[in-house]
Scaffold this motif. Structure first.
Motif, short mmCIF file in Angstrom:
data_model
loop_
_atom_site.label_atom_id
_atom_site.label_comp_id
_atom_site.label_asym_id
_atom_site.label_seq_id
_atom_site.Cartn_x
_atom_site.Cartn_y
_atom_site.Cartn_z
N PHE A 1 74.29 -13.13 29.85
CA PHE A 1 75.28 -13.93 30.42
C PHE A 1 75.67 -15.40 29.19
CE2 PHE A 1 73.06 -12.18 34.00
CZ PHE A 1 73.66 -12.33 34.88
N THR B 1 72.89 -17.90 39.95
CA THR B 1 74.29 -17.31 39.99
C THR B 1 74.61 -16.58 41.26
OG1 THR B 1 75.68 -15.74 39.56
CG2 THR B 1 73.37 -15.28 38.63
N GLY C 1 80.52 -14.65 31.33
CA GLY C 1 79.96 -14.51 32.93
C GLY C 1 80.69 -12.58 33.29
#
Lengths: 232, 503
Positions: free
Chosen positions: A44, A74, A48
């Motif tokens: 990450f 997320t 992304g």
């Protein structure tokens, strides 16, 4: 050449499984491989990923734990790879925030279909006011459900249940999640309410309630609402 | 051998008489120097000592003897039983009464002391036996300790009767097959009351059967016997025998719980091993199968397209790997079910749902087949484990598809009294005439169909699951040809749903 395919993070410790998943997903996106939870978190730091596929049996950490951590910061769709006869594991992963699961062994078509559905969901979102599936039309502004134009009466709970399912179309919702969203946090132990109301909804919305096309059962796990008509 | 019961012999009386005479001879020279009243004291002392050493009988003799000797040798006129001063009559009377009272008290004290010593000895030996029993780790040892103790203390023989796993009493040490006492011992075991067995009743030596009563239940019977029945019939010996019986009961109970604990530990250990093995095996088999299915499937859709023969081979590899995976799953299911400790995750739910999900699971296998559903409209909700029941339906549907490659498949469900009967019917060749029950056995296949694979696990799994739900599964021949597999589930009492406002 610029590669604009979406990034797909694959967290799986078995190299041969990684190999065929990469091959299978060539059309869907660019796969970044991670053999452990630590490597997954590492991934990450760059651009992304648009989707993560996570095997629950990781060498360095409990897969469910990893999902919980990812979900804390997320919203990216998470697809879980799990064993058959491990319903409890699947439920735990879904309750922790996973969106869908695949049971091993799985075929390429199955994998692609799930990945596509999750990526599409990401693009479209769930903001539509009118949703149609099969011969059913749900007008969420006027709270009207019709089949071929004829109104169908739903009770408030049935309507709420349908609403939650539609908002999560394509995702697997566990019994606990549905009970919590529809009946409230105090009712998560009343599984039979959910099953019976799903039965009512099928009677009202499905052409053949015993062979549903949209309101699908994920036995031992929960339910999945599928907008697409089933194959003839 | 309690000493209190022992009567003093002639010797004791002789000793008492001698003591009186000796006292007289020793005190005679003192006459004139010591007052007569003090000489009386010396005589009383002798009576007390005789009582302590020799018991109450000799003490009485000594009391009378001392009074007579005192009169004869010390009271004027001396050497005659006559009394000059009538005051001495009072002396004699008081002396006699005091001597008798002291004598009796002292003798009783002596007996009590002896009894206490004997009791202490008894307690010590019981304690010793209890200690031995607490170290015993097998029934044989308990019986051995008992036998030694009773032989030594009471000179009787002992046999221990303990129930085996089927609640049959087994004698330790083992008796000859025609043990005439067995029925009586059984009665004592069942009623929990002691019983005397006369010699003629059991055609053996007279015996006493004592139940080994522990707080929860009777744990067995202790039988003591001897040709001399008084050795255990004597009421004075009963407390000892009862104490022995209760100590034995405690020892036997301890052994019993020891065994239970050991069994539980063993069960837990083997259960742990089994599940560890199962999960290791399932993981180790699953990974290569997943790879095999995935890689072969990837080949069938790879681009640029591979030659058709290669694609065909890849598809065949994939299908066989899937089949293998199905078999592995069935074996693992059976292994889990066979532990007999499947935890059912039962929930009230409509049967319809699990029918639908089974058809969904088998969509590929059943593609192109006509499936007719005949589910009664009034089916109640049932309480079952959806995952397991789905497996039952899938196995039945798989069988129907396998053994009846053509024709329709009918899934029906209807209530039948307290039960709901669910059936899957095909129009295949049916099962062999005597196969109704055999086909549910492990590794039994209904009919050897050319090219049909399977290991005969499916129906055994179905039976295990249905029976775990309190139902039954059986096979019927359809009148029109074909097999109808039926299973029943109890209806139970469905929960009441709160009516929804505005419903």
């Amino acid at each position: 050449m610029h590669d604009d395919r979406p990034l797909i993070l694959l967290v799986e410790d078995e190299p041969q499984i990684r190999r065929f998943v990469c091959a299978a997903l060539e059309d869907e996106g660019r796969v970044i491989e991670a053999a452990s939870a630590a490597a997954a978190l590492e991934a990450f730091s760059g651009p992304g990923p648009a989707l993560a596929i996570i095997d629950l049996g990781l060498p360095d950490r409990d897969g469910v734990d990893l999902i919980r951590e990812l979900r804390s910061w997320t919203q990216l769709p998470l697809l879980v790879l799990s064993a058959r006869a491990a319903e409890a594991e699947k439920v735990a992963a879904l309750d922790a925030g996973a969106d869908d699961y695949l049971t091993k062994p799985f075929g390429v078509q199955e994998l692609r279909a799930r990945v596509r559905a999750l990526l599409r969901r990401q693009k479209v979102g769930a903001g539509e006011t009118v949703i149609e599936f099969g011969r059913i039309r749900v007008d969420r502004v006027h709270r009207v459900v019709t089949r071929d134009g004829a109104a169908i009466h739903l009770t408030p709970i049935e309507y709420r249940l349908l609403g939650v399912l539609l908002a999560n179309a394509g995702r697997v919702l566990t019994h606990r999640q549905l009970l919590q969203d529809v009946w409230g946090p105090g009712h998560v132990e009343r599984g039979h309410y959910l099953r019976i109301y799903i039965g009512h909804l099928r009677q009202k919305l499905e052409v053949e309630p015993a062979r549903p096309c949209h309101l699908l059962t994920e036995t031992g796990v929960g339910y999945r609402f599928q907008l697409q008509d089933c194959a003839p | 051998m309690t000493p209190s019961t022992q009567a003093p012999g002639v010797g004791a009386y002789l000793q008492a008489a001698l003591a009186c005479v000796a006292t007289t001879l020793l005190t005679l020279p003192l006459l004139g120097m010591v007052d007569a009243a003090n000489i009386v004291m010396l005589f009383l002392l002798v009576v007390a000592l005789v009582a302590v050493w020799l018991g109450s009988g000799p003490a009485i003799l000594a009391a009378f003897g001392c009074v007579a000797l005192f009169d004869y040798f010390f009271v004027p006129p001396r050497f005659s039983m006559a009394v000059a001063d009538m005051q001495y009559l009072i002396t004699f009377a008081v002396m006699l009464v005091v001597a008798l009272v002291i004598g009796q008290l002292a003798a009783r004290l002596r007996d009590k002391a002896r009894l206490a010593t004997a009791r202490e000895h008894e307690m010590r030996s019981l304690y010793g036996m209890a200690k031995d029993l607490s170290g015993a780790i097998a029934a044989d040892q308990v019986a051995d300790i008992l036998q030694r103790f009773l032989k030594q203390r009471l000179e009787v023989e002992a046999v221990l009767y303990l129930p085996d796993a089927h609640d049959e009493l087994r004698a330790i040490p083992v008796r000859a097959p025609g043990d005439g006492r067995q029925p009586h011992v059984r009665a004592v075991y069942e009623q929990g009351q002691p019983m005397h067995l006369a010699a003629e009743e059991s055609r053996c030596a007279p015996a006493l059967a004592l139940p080994l009563v522990s707080p929860l239940r009777t744990r067995g019977v202790l039988l003591v016997y001897s040709d001399h029945a008084e050795r255990f019939c004597d009421p004075e010996r009963r407390p000892l025998l009862d104490a022995v019986a209760s100590l034995t009961a405690i020892a036997v109970e301890r052994l019993h719980y020891g065994e239970v604990l050991q069994q539980v530990t063993l069960d837990m250990e083997s259960e742990r091993l089994r599940s560890a093995l199962l999960s290791a095996v399932s993981h180790d088999l699953r990974t290569p199968l997943t790879v095999l299915v995935g890689l072969a499937d990837a080949l069938t859709v790879s681009r640029p397209e591979l030659p058709p023969s290669v694609v065909e081979s890849a598809a065949a590899i994939r299908d066989q790997a899937l089949r293998l995976s199905g078999m592995v799953h069935k074996l693992l299911d059976m292994a889990r079910l066979q532990t007999g400790k499947v935890v059912l995750n039962r929930e009230w739910q409509p049967l319809e749902e699990v029918v639908g999900s089974s058809l969904q699971v088998l969509a590929q296998l059943l593609a192109g087949r006509e499936i007719r559903l005949e589910l009664a409209s009034d089916l109640p909700v049932l309480e079952f484990d959806a995952v397991l029941l789905e497996r039952v339906l899938c196995n039945l549907l798989e069988n129907a598809a396998k053994y009846a490659p053509q024709g329709d498949i009918v899934i029906a469900a209807a209530t039948a009294g307290d039960l709901v009967e669910v059936s899957v019917a095909d129009s295949g060749p049916g099962f062999p005439p005597d196969g109704e029950t055999r086909i549910f056995e492990l590794f039994e296949r209904g009919r050897q169909v050319g090219g049909t694979t399977g290991v005969g696990l499916g129906l055994a799994i179905c039976r295990a699951i249905v029976e775990a739900h309190g139902g039954r599964i059986w096979a019927e021949q359809r009148a029109a040809g074909g097999t109808r597999m039926v299973f029943s589930l109890p209806r139970g009492t469905p929960p009441v749903l709160e009516e929804e406002a505005g419903a």
